[in-house]
Scaffold this active site. Structure first.
Site, PDB file in Angstrom:
ATOM      1  N   SER B 178     -19.892  -9.214   7.625  1.00 30.19           N
ATOM      2  CA  SER B 178     -18.858 -10.169   8.288  1.00 30.19           C
ATOM      3  C   SER B 178     -17.908  -9.567   9.049  1.00 30.19           C
ATOM      4  CB  SER B 178     -18.613 -11.070   7.218  1.00 30.19           C
ATOM      5  OG  SER B 178     -17.365 -11.798   7.553  1.00 30.19           O
ATOM      6  N   SER B 179     -17.381  -8.453   8.209  1.00 25.59           N
ATOM      7  CA  SER B 179     -16.089  -7.808   9.048  1.00 25.59           C
ATOM      8  C   SER B 179     -16.594  -7.121  10.262  1.00 25.59           C
ATOM      9  CB  SER B 179     -15.635  -6.842   7.746  1.00 25.59           C
ATOM     10  OG  SER B 179     -15.287  -7.631   6.865  1.00 25.59           O
ATOM     11  N   HIS B 262      -9.331   4.279   2.038  1.00 25.77           N
ATOM     12  CA  HIS B 262      -7.722   4.173   2.541  1.00 25.77           C
ATOM     13  C   HIS B 262      -7.550   3.727   3.976  1.00 25.77           C
ATOM     14  CE1 HIS B 262      -3.752   5.431   2.972  1.00 25.77           C
ATOM     15  NE2 HIS B 262      -4.006   5.581   4.135  1.00 25.77           N
ATOM     16  N   GLU B 264      -8.969   1.040   4.683  1.00 28.47           N
ATOM     17  CA  GLU B 264      -8.844  -0.418   4.496  1.00 28.47           C
ATOM     18  C   GLU B 264      -7.553  -0.707   4.010  1.00 28.47           C
ATOM     19  OE1 GLU B 264     -11.165  -2.833   4.173  1.00 28.47           O
ATOM     20  OE2 GLU B 264     -10.008  -3.950   2.970  1.00 28.47           O
ATOM     21  N   TYR B 266      -4.934   0.335   5.560  1.00 36.03           N
ATOM     22  CA  TYR B 266      -4.236  -0.009   6.918  1.00 36.03           C
ATOM     23  C   TYR B 266      -4.872  -1.209   7.505  1.00 36.03           C
ATOM     24  CZ  TYR B 266      -1.707   4.221   5.652  1.00 36.03           C
ATOM     25  OH  TYR B 266      -0.879   5.005   4.866  1.00 36.03           O
ATOM     26  N   HIS B 311      -6.065  11.495  -1.129  1.00 32.87           N
ATOM     27  CA  HIS B 311      -4.682  11.670  -1.922  1.00 32.87           C
ATOM     28  C   HIS B 311      -4.788  10.520  -3.157  1.00 32.87           C
ATOM     29  CE1 HIS B 311      -3.284   8.248   1.126  1.00 32.87           C
ATOM     30  NE2 HIS B 311      -3.965   7.607   0.008  1.00 32.87           N
ATOM     31  N   HIS B 312      -5.992   9.805  -3.244  1.00 33.12           N
ATOM     32  CA  HIS B 312      -6.292   9.084  -4.273  1.00 33.12           C
ATOM     33  C   HIS B 312      -6.871   9.904  -5.410  1.00 33.12           C
ATOM     34  CE1 HIS B 312      -5.528   5.001  -2.207  1.00 33.12           C
ATOM     35  NE2 HIS B 312      -5.973   5.703  -1.407  1.00 33.12           N
ATOM     36  N   THR B 337       4.922   5.235  10.555  1.00 38.96           N
ATOM     37  CA  THR B 337       5.395   4.263   9.857  1.00 38.96           C
ATOM     38  C   THR B 337       6.980   3.867  10.147  1.00 38.96           C
ATOM     39  OG1 THR B 337       3.565   4.539   8.456  1.00 38.96           O
ATOM     40  CG2 THR B 337       5.244   2.633   7.921  1.00 38.96           C
ATOM     41  N   LYS B 340       7.778   2.468  13.257  1.00 44.93           N
ATOM     42  CA  LYS B 340       7.856   0.894  13.338  1.00 44.93           C
ATOM     43  C   LYS B 340       9.029   0.277  12.818  1.00 44.93           C
ATOM     44  CE  LYS B 340       3.315   0.138  14.100  1.00 44.93           C
ATOM     45  NZ  LYS B 340       2.997  -0.986  15.031  1.00 44.93           N
TER      46      LYS B 340
HETATM   47  C1  HEA Z   1      -0.998  -2.306   2.649  1.00 47.81           C
HETATM   48  C2  HEA Z   1      -1.600  -1.544   1.747  1.00 47.81           C
HETATM   49  C3  HEA Z   1      -1.007  -0.419   1.546  1.00 47.81           C
HETATM   50  C4  HEA Z   1      -0.164   0.565   2.433  1.00 47.81           C
HETATM   51  C5  HEA Z   1       0.548   0.212   3.754  1.00 47.81           C
HETATM   52  C6  HEA Z   1      -0.204   1.650   1.786  1.00 47.81           C
HETATM   53  C7  HEA Z   1       0.569   3.010   2.271  1.00 47.81           C
HETATM   54  C8  HEA Z   1       0.863   4.261   1.669  1.00 47.81           C
HETATM   55  N1  HEA Z   1       0.230   4.698   0.606  1.00 47.81           N
HETATM   56 FE1  HEA Z   1      -0.873   3.393  -0.828  1.00 47.81          FE
HETATM   57  N2  HEA Z   1      -2.130   2.446  -1.916  1.00 47.81           N
HETATM   58  C9  HEA Z   1      -2.412   1.316  -1.421  1.00 47.81           C
HETATM   59  C10 HEA Z   1      -2.252   0.296  -0.672  1.00 47.81           C
HETATM   60  C11 HEA Z   1      -1.383   0.770   0.393  1.00 47.81           C
HETATM   61  N3  HEA Z   1      -0.738   1.874   0.727  1.00 47.81           N
HETATM   62  C12 HEA Z   1      -3.379   0.725  -2.818  1.00 47.81           C
HETATM   63  C13 HEA Z   1      -4.161  -0.688  -2.702  1.00 47.81           C
HETATM   64  C14 HEA Z   1      -3.532   1.864  -3.716  1.00 47.81           C
HETATM   65  C15 HEA Z   1      -4.492   1.885  -4.723  1.00 47.81           C
HETATM   66  C16 HEA Z   1      -5.798   1.738  -4.905  1.00 47.81           C
HETATM   67  C17 HEA Z   1      -6.285   1.974  -6.293  1.00 47.81           C
HETATM   68  O1  HEA Z   1      -6.414   3.220  -6.806  1.00 47.81           O
HETATM   69  O2  HEA Z   1      -6.817   0.639  -6.653  1.00 47.81           O
HETATM   70  C18 HEA Z   1      -2.459   2.618  -3.043  1.00 47.81           C
HETATM   71  C19 HEA Z   1      -2.592   4.119  -3.729  1.00 47.81           C
HETATM   72  C20 HEA Z   1      -1.875   5.251  -2.859  1.00 47.81           C
HETATM   73  C21 HEA Z   1      -1.739   6.607  -3.563  1.00 47.81           C
HETATM   74  C22 HEA Z   1      -2.819   7.208  -4.598  1.00 47.81           C
HETATM   75  C23 HEA Z   1      -2.169   6.917  -5.997  1.00 47.81           C
HETATM   76  C24 HEA Z   1      -2.939   7.189  -7.025  1.00 47.81           C
HETATM   77  O3  HEA Z   1      -3.797   6.637  -7.382  1.00 47.81           O
HETATM   78  O4  HEA Z   1      -2.446   8.072  -7.600  1.00 47.81           O
HETATM   79  C25 HEA Z   1      -1.163   7.146  -2.543  1.00 47.81           C
HETATM   80  C26 HEA Z   1      -0.911   8.864  -2.574  1.00 47.81           C
HETATM   81  O5  HEA Z   1      -0.747   9.336  -1.871  1.00 47.81           O
HETATM   82  C27 HEA Z   1      -0.612   6.362  -1.544  1.00 47.81           C
HETATM   83  C28 HEA Z   1       0.235   6.794  -0.446  1.00 47.81           C
HETATM   84  C29 HEA Z   1       0.855   5.822   0.506  1.00 47.81           C
HETATM   85  C30 HEA Z   1       1.376   6.277   1.592  1.00 47.81           C
HETATM   86  C31 HEA Z   1       1.973   7.787   1.824  1.00 47.81           C
HETATM   87  C32 HEA Z   1       1.693   5.198   2.413  1.00 47.81           C
HETATM   88  C33 HEA Z   1       2.363   5.075   3.780  1.00 47.81           C
HETATM   89  O6  HEA Z   1       1.627   4.527   4.815  1.00 47.81           O
HETATM   90  C34 HEA Z   1       3.859   4.695   3.599  1.00 47.81           C
HETATM   91  C35 HEA Z   1       4.687   4.920   4.684  1.00 47.81           C
HETATM   92  C36 HEA Z   1       5.827   3.959   4.825  1.00 47.81           C
HETATM   93  C37 HEA Z   1       6.990   4.479   4.598  1.00 47.81           C
HETATM   94  C38 HEA Z   1       7.269   5.933   3.873  1.00 47.81           C
HETATM   95  C39 HEA Z   1       8.140   3.778   4.590  1.00 47.81           C
HETATM   96  C40 HEA Z   1       9.096   3.487   5.946  1.00 47.81           C
HETATM   97  C41 HEA Z   1       9.296   4.673   6.455  1.00 47.81           C
HETATM   98  C42 HEA Z   1      10.640   5.375   7.044  1.00 47.81           C
HETATM   99  C43 HEA Z   1      11.564   4.103   6.692  1.00 47.81           C
HETATM  100  C44 HEA Z   1      10.496   6.377   7.739  1.00 47.81           C
HETATM  101  C45 HEA Z   1      11.306   7.716   7.088  1.00 47.81           C
HETATM  102  C46 HEA Z   1      10.611   7.913   5.651  1.00 47.81           C
HETATM  103  C47 HEA Z   1      10.420   9.059   5.034  1.00 47.81           C
HETATM  104  C48 HEA Z   1      10.632  10.405   5.913  1.00 47.81           C
HETATM  105  C49 HEA Z   1      10.377   9.430   3.623  1.00 47.81           C
HETATM  106  N4  HEA Z   1      -1.066   5.303  -1.890  1.00 47.81           N
HETATM  107 CU   LIG Z   2      -4.898   5.737   0.529  1.00 49.65          CU
END
Ligand code: HEA
Ligand SMILES: [Cu+2]
Ligand code: HEA
Ligand code: CUA
Lengths: 294, 539, 261
Positions: B178-179, B262, B264, B266, B311-312, B337, B340
């Site tokens: 579907s997707s 990952h 996903e 985004y 990174h997970h 990010t 944005k």
């Molecule tokens: C919409 C969903 C979404 C989004 C957008 C993100 C965004 C990010 N995620 Fe996340 N993440 C998840 C959903 C998401 N994640 C999910 C569901 C899991 C767990 C899955 C599971 O195990 O079940 C997970 C898990 C997860 C892990 C694994 C953790 C673990 O299990 O040990 C990590 C590790 O690096 C990570 C990192 C990040 C980073 C670096 C971003 C970056 O994109 C964030 C970037 C944004 C910013 C940093 C803020 C704004 C920026 C500024 C203001 C600029 C200046 C900032 C600096 C220079 C610091 N995420």
């Molecule tokens: Cu991730």
């Protein structure tokens, strides 16, 4: 992909198809198919029949849906924009298929370059080898330190696989010739080369069947022969499935050629199938190199 | 055969002529056989709302059990089933379909197209979903229960699933199908159906982010399908993909899964960025700051999302070099990010702001998503992640990105475009109440989870040591408050047709073609390509 | 928004006054690496706070100053290359500053060479098996009796009445202080993860694969942890207890074990 719509006339009306019951029929088919396979795998014999029912519904849906589209196309309902949409849709569909194969190729690379060497003690896995799989030396092909599936022989790259490579590569040439013939309006050449293409395709499938039987009967190479057997059969198996589908589509197209459905400038279906065929061919080249050869 | 086609052709021609009277089919057929992007969009949105409640109800079970130490309501097996199903339903049933619904409704209106490029396939994309979720939900009633191995489905644990196992696999296949079809449709629509003078860089941000998202979908959903196919053959046909004895590796599944997983996440946030980028300019009465760099930033995020997956997996024992690579790549995502976030702030700067409900949700999005992004960045620091991994700190991180992130953006979009869909203004007061209660409770739910994680509470556990009790109770209270607030949302939606009638523009000179068609948007719009004008925000 | 901020502050205030249970931050742990990890954690945290304060301040200022009800007229600017270059470059620099010390710590973490002793940890659903490579000691370690009874659904036992509810085991791991201890992890069934936060170790125990980790601490004490990878229904019930004792006490423990066999 083109990014402008320059050859699309701004005064022209957009085309929107009528509603259709085929999508829902397709969903019903998928429901029974998936329900059937699942219950069957869980050990209920009735699942098999549910699965067949679902499959039949899907075949029915595909035939119905495609004949509607063919009818509309011949009826001249589609403008250039629709044609373009179909093309782009097909392109991205093929791309998604490429990514599906990429998952299995990825598994193959991972096994060869990571997991098998690691089990043999490479990288940070000295203790993996020492404590769990002492004495295992990593090689490729491998059915793992557990010798899963027992002794086996790998598939040699020469012989049938080579023949199959030649078959598939030549079929890519024949379909290109057929395409040129279609554009040039040479009908006899078109039908002949298109026929040659699907005959080559089916021959390929036949030889692959022979190869599989050989593997099972004489080499003890099975789907269960560790990671080598897994990657070998899953990659070649999915590929073979795609060749089969492709060859069936070629056959359908051939009948449509006989019916005179295509013109030199309007023959999207033909091209779509040709693209698909080339895709199947390219995947095979990858397979031949990475599965059989290296 | 020829005759058959002829006959059919005439039928089709007749049907086509009929289509010129501007009314939808009657009754159930309108929905079952639909080729209208608006109807299909509505169906997606309704399905997504239902699934949000189903997934939310499961979250309520999780939170109730975790409210105080000791097992009160459910058995551990069932708890794990709830965790797994909650995530699968929220991700694939609530958030993704909601964005596809918004895309269906708005992309054709925003680019001046009459409909999606492949309307019948569009209908099929939708109607596969109820089948997939039907199969998935039916597992709750099976011997062995629903899948309980987490939404990440790691083998070998997932192979211990009972009868639900093949249903899980095949529903994932269907969701993928579907997707993929939905994504193909969006790409083709955007590339091929734009009004002639809408160049790519003139496209609204929502269209842009969806285009990029669609590419992500086509690239990763098939990989996910491949991964679960390997699970299936390992389980039933004796392959050794994830079996070390046979030369495979259980960790290989994690690599393939996260190669999908990952991107996903985004997929769930890029369209949200798009929605917010539409709303903030409207209520700041100022054009979006740095439109083009927003496009590049989103593309960058999409590109980077393919090379950060491990990174997970910082605790699986990867070689040091891989760990370093994935850590650096992950940290880099903060840069685009950040662009944005800064651009949104710059859009508001020296604007003339008002705070209607969609704007409130968008503002909360910017605040709270940033907090979720920060915790993401902390997670990216590998040695620290070793402490955070699989704790409630991670749960806090992703709920901040997903709930006040994706879900708030969906709500913002819904409030923003609802008057366009219905022709009536929703109840603004209730909308604001919904906003304030949601925002308050969402923080009460998820903020304490950071502390829990840091103090050492693992995720996916039905019961915990007494030292974690207080914050858990707070989170549970928050969750129930948040859940009840959503009933208000439904109420606002249901009563939205009672509101005052709105003009085509609805808001104060919002940019974009969607505001040039009447409200409610007629069944057929843009039967001929529109011309763009400066007044619509195209410069 | 304001309400949440207030709430956040009140939580912090409470945390200071109330006793132990409101732990807000990661513990510093008892090894060099756990301290380094803690410092990295705090470093990123403060960077995030700083950036957050900067971004949110600008945003809140515009929210209050540039609102229509105050008669703000919208400007028309829509881009500024200078600004964009600046706010792309600064984060990159900050990230580099974060990455360097992190990479150094990672290199040290991976260096498990030349240990003083090695313990093989094998995970089972749902208990741990420990085998001391150098002295023939091996045993299973599972959830302590007291918790086993209290964890049942609908039991009358109040979890608060159980000491170290869910965090106690029958047979803890005993190790000497001051020695470099190498742990080798594997699993007998599904993937588990051995996690003791004070030692800053979390490592997956994977069937068919052996993973390594190490620690060394001078601090005598009892350190608790839990399985940190979903491993089935009793995933929440397979804690870990490590007792770090003086070398003499350790020797005595080893001897008593030998006598027992
Ligand atoms: C919409 C969903 C979404 C989004 C957008 C993100 C965004 C990010 N995620 Fe996340 N993440 C998840 C959903 C998401 N994640 C999910 C569901 C899991 C767990 C899955 C599971 O195990 O079940 C997970 C898990 C997860 C892990 C694994 C953790 C673990 O299990 O040990 C990590 C590790 O690096 C990570 C990192 C990040 C980073 C670096 C971003 C970056 O994109 C964030 C970037 C944004 C910013 C940093 C803020 C704004 C920026 C500024 C203001 C600029 C200046 C900032 C600096 C220079 C610091 N995420
Ligand atoms: Cu991730
Ligand atoms: C888009 C994704 C999404 C969304 C929207 C949510 C929303 C919520 N999530 Fe979810 N969650 C995930 C994705 C998501 N989650 C994922 C990926 C995991 C990891 C799973 C895994 O480990 O495998 C997870 C795991 C997860 C956990 C950890 C479970 C565990 O580790 O065992 C918890 C615990 O609190 C939780 C809570 C919540 C809550 C309270 C909400 C709330 O926001 C929900 C609010 C909605 C409603 C409440 C519904 C509306 C109202 C009603 C139903 C009316 C009735 C209500 C009442 C009577 C109160 N989630
Ligand atoms: Cu063992 Cu979780």
């Amino acid at each position: 992909m083109t990014t402008t719509t320059e050859n699309h006339n701004a005064d022209e009306r957009y085309y929107i198809p009528q509603g259709s019951h085929w999508p829902v029929v397709g969903s019903v088919g998928l429901f029974f198919l998936m329900l059937g396979v699942s219950t069957w795998l869980n050990g209920a014999d009735s699942g098999f029949y549910i699965m067949l029912t679902g499959f039949a519904i899907i075949v029915f849906m595909l035939t119905g849906w495609f004949s509607t589209v063919i009818g509309e196309s011949i009826g001249g309902l589609y403008n250039d924009q629709v044609d373009k949409s179909f093309r782009q849709g097909m392109f991205w569909f093929i791309f998604s298929e490429v990514m599906f194969f990429a998952a299995f190729f990825g598994a193959l690379f991972y096994a060869r370059n990571m997991s098998v060497p690691w089990l043999g003690g490479a990288s940070n896995n000295f203790f993996t080898n020492l404590l769990l799989w002492e004495g295992y030396e990593s090689t490729w092909p491998s059915n793992g330190p557990g010798n899963v599936g027992g002794e086996y022989e790998a598939m040699a790259p020469l012989g049938l696989p080579l023949v199959n490579t030649v078959l598939l590569l030549s079929s890519s040439i024949t379909i290109t010739i057929a395409h040129h013939a279609l554009i040039a309006g040479k009908r006899a050449q078109l039908t002949a080369f298109l026929a040659a293409t699907f005959i080559l395709g089916f021959t390929f499938v036949y030889f692959q069947g022979v190869e599989y039987m050989e593997a099972y009967a004489h080499l003890n190479l099975k789907l269960t022969s560790g990671i080598y057997g897994s990657t070998f059969f899953m990659l070649t198996g999915f590929h073979g499935m795609h060749v089969t589908i492709g060859a069936i589509m070629l056959t359908v197209i051939w009948f449509r050629v006989l019916k005179g459905h295509f013109s030199a400038d309007k023959h999207f279906a033909f091209e779509a199938v040709a693209w698909y065929w080339h895709f199947v061919d390219v995947v095979w080249v990858g397979l031949y190199v990475f599965v059989y050869w290296m | 055969m020829t005759r058959g086609i002829k006959k059919m052709t005439t039928e089709v021609m007749d049907a086509h002529d009929m289509h010129d009277d501007h009314s939808p089919a009657k009754g159930i057929k309108r929905w079952l056989f639909s080729t209208s992007h608006k109807d299909i969009g509505t169906m997606y949105l309704v399905l997504s709302l239902i699934m949000f409640f189903v997934g939310g109800a499961m979250a309520m079970i999780i939170r109730s059990e975790l409210a105080i130490p000791g097992l009160q309501f459910v058995h551990p097996e069932f708890f794990n089933q709830m965790t797994t199903m909650h995530a699968l339903i929220m991700v694939f049933g609530a958030v993704m379909p909601a964005f596809v619904g918004l895309a269906n409704w708005m992309i054709p209106l925003m680019i001046g197209a009459p409909d999606m490029a492949l309307p019948r396939m569009n209908n099929w994309s939708f109607w596969i979903l109820p089948v997939a979720f039907g199969l998935l939900a039916s597992t709750l009633f099976m011997p062995g229960g629903a899948p309980a191995g987490g939404w990440t489905m790691y083998p070998p644990l997932v192979l211990q699933t009972g009868d639900a196992f093949p249903f899980l696999i095949f529903s994932v296949h269907l969701l993928g199908l579907s997707s993929i079809m939905g994504a193909i449709n969006i790409i083709v629509t955007v590339i091929n159906m734009r009004a002639p003078d809408m160049s790519l860089l003139k496209m609204p941000m929502f269209v842009w982010t969806w285009l990029i998202t669609a590419y992500l979908l086509i690239a990763v959903m098939p990989v996910f399908a491949g991964a679960v196919t390997m699970l299936l053959t390992d389980q039933f046909f004796g392959t050794s993909f994830f079996l070390a004895a046979g030369g495979g590796d259980p960790v290989m599944f994690q690599h393939i899964f996260w190669f999908f997983g990952h991107p996903e996440v985004y997929i769930m946030i890029l369209p949200a960025f798009g929605v917010v980028s539409e709303i903030i300019p409207t209520f700041s009465r100022k054009p979006l700051f740095g439109h083009d760099s927003m496009v590049y930033a989103a593309s960058c995020i999409a590109f980077l999302s393919f090379i950060v997956w491990a990174h997970h997996m910082f605790t699986v024992g990867m070689p040091l070099t891989s760990q370093l690579f994935f850590m650096f790549a992950t940290m880099l995502i903060a840069v685009p990010t950040g662009v944005k976030i800064f651009n949104w702030v710059a859009t508001m700067w020296r604007g003339s702001m008002t705070f209607e409900t969609p704007m409130l949700f968008s503002l909360a999005f910017v605040f709270l998503f940033t907090i979720g992004g920060f915790s993401g960045l902390m997670l990216a620091i590998a040695p620290a992640d070793i402490q955070y991994q699989d704790t409630y700190f991670v749960v806090a991180h992703f709920h901040y990105t997903l709930v006040p992130g994706s879900v708030f953006a969906i709500m913002a979009g819904t409030y923003y475009w609802l008057p366009k869909w219905t022709g009536h203004m929703y109840n603004e007061t209730l909308g604001k109440v919904h906003f304030w209660t949601s925002t308050f409770f969402v923080n009460l739910t998820f903020f304490p989870m950071h502390f829990l994680g840091l103090a050492g509470m693992p995720r996916r556990i039905p019961d915990y040591s007494t030292q974690f009790a207080d914050f858990n109770t707070m989170a549970s209270v928050g969750a129930i408050g948040f859940g009840v607030s959503q009933l208000l949302f439904v109420w606002v939606l249901l009563t939205s047709k009672k509101g005052t009638k709105v003009t085509a523009e609805v808001w104060d000179k919002p940019p974009g073609l969607e505001w040039t068609v009447p409200s409610p948007a007629p069944y057929h719009t843009f039967e001929t390509p529109p011309k763009l004008s400066d007044a619509d925000g195209f410069h | 928004m304001i309400r949440n901020l207030l709430l956040g502050f009140s939580v912090l205030a409470l945390a200071d006054t109330a006793e132990a249970d409101w732990a807000l931050n990661m513990p510093k742990g008892v090894t060099e690496l756990s301290l380094e990890t803690y410092n990295l954690h705090m470093m990123v945290f403060w960077w995030c706070v700083a950036i957050g304060v900067a971004v949110f301040t600008v945003m809140i200022i515009s929210l209050f100053r540039h609102r229509k009800s105050k008669g703000a007229q919208a400007a028309t600017f829509s881009h500024s290359t200078t600004a964009e270059v600046i706010w792309t470059t600064i984060p990159v620099v900050i990230l580099v500053l974060m990455a360097v010390p992190t990479a150094e710590t990672m290199v040290r973490m991976e260096d498990s060479r030349n240990p003083d002793m090695t313990i093989v940890v094998t995970a089972h659903q749902w208990k741990w098996h420990y085998k001391y490579q150098d002295s023939n000691i091996e045993y299973y370690s599972s959830l302590a009796r007291s918790s086993v009874e209290a964890r049942r659904k609908g039991t009358d036992i109040d979890p608060y009445s159980v000491e170290n509810y869910l965090l106690d085991v029958d047979n803890p791991v005993v190790v000497p202080s001051g020695a470099k201890i190498r742990l080798l992890f594997t699993s007998n069934d599904v993937i588990h993860a051995w996690w003791v936060k004070d030692l800053s170790i979390k490592k997956d125990a994977i069937p068919g694969i052996v993973n390594e980790a190490w620690f060394k601490t001078e601090q005598v004490g009892t350190y608790r942890g839990q399985c940190a990878e979903l491993c089935g229904k009793d995933h929440g019930y397979m804690p870990i207890v490590v007792e770090v004792v003086e070398p003499e006490a350790y020797q005595a423990w080893v001897n008593s074990h030998d006598a027992g066999h």
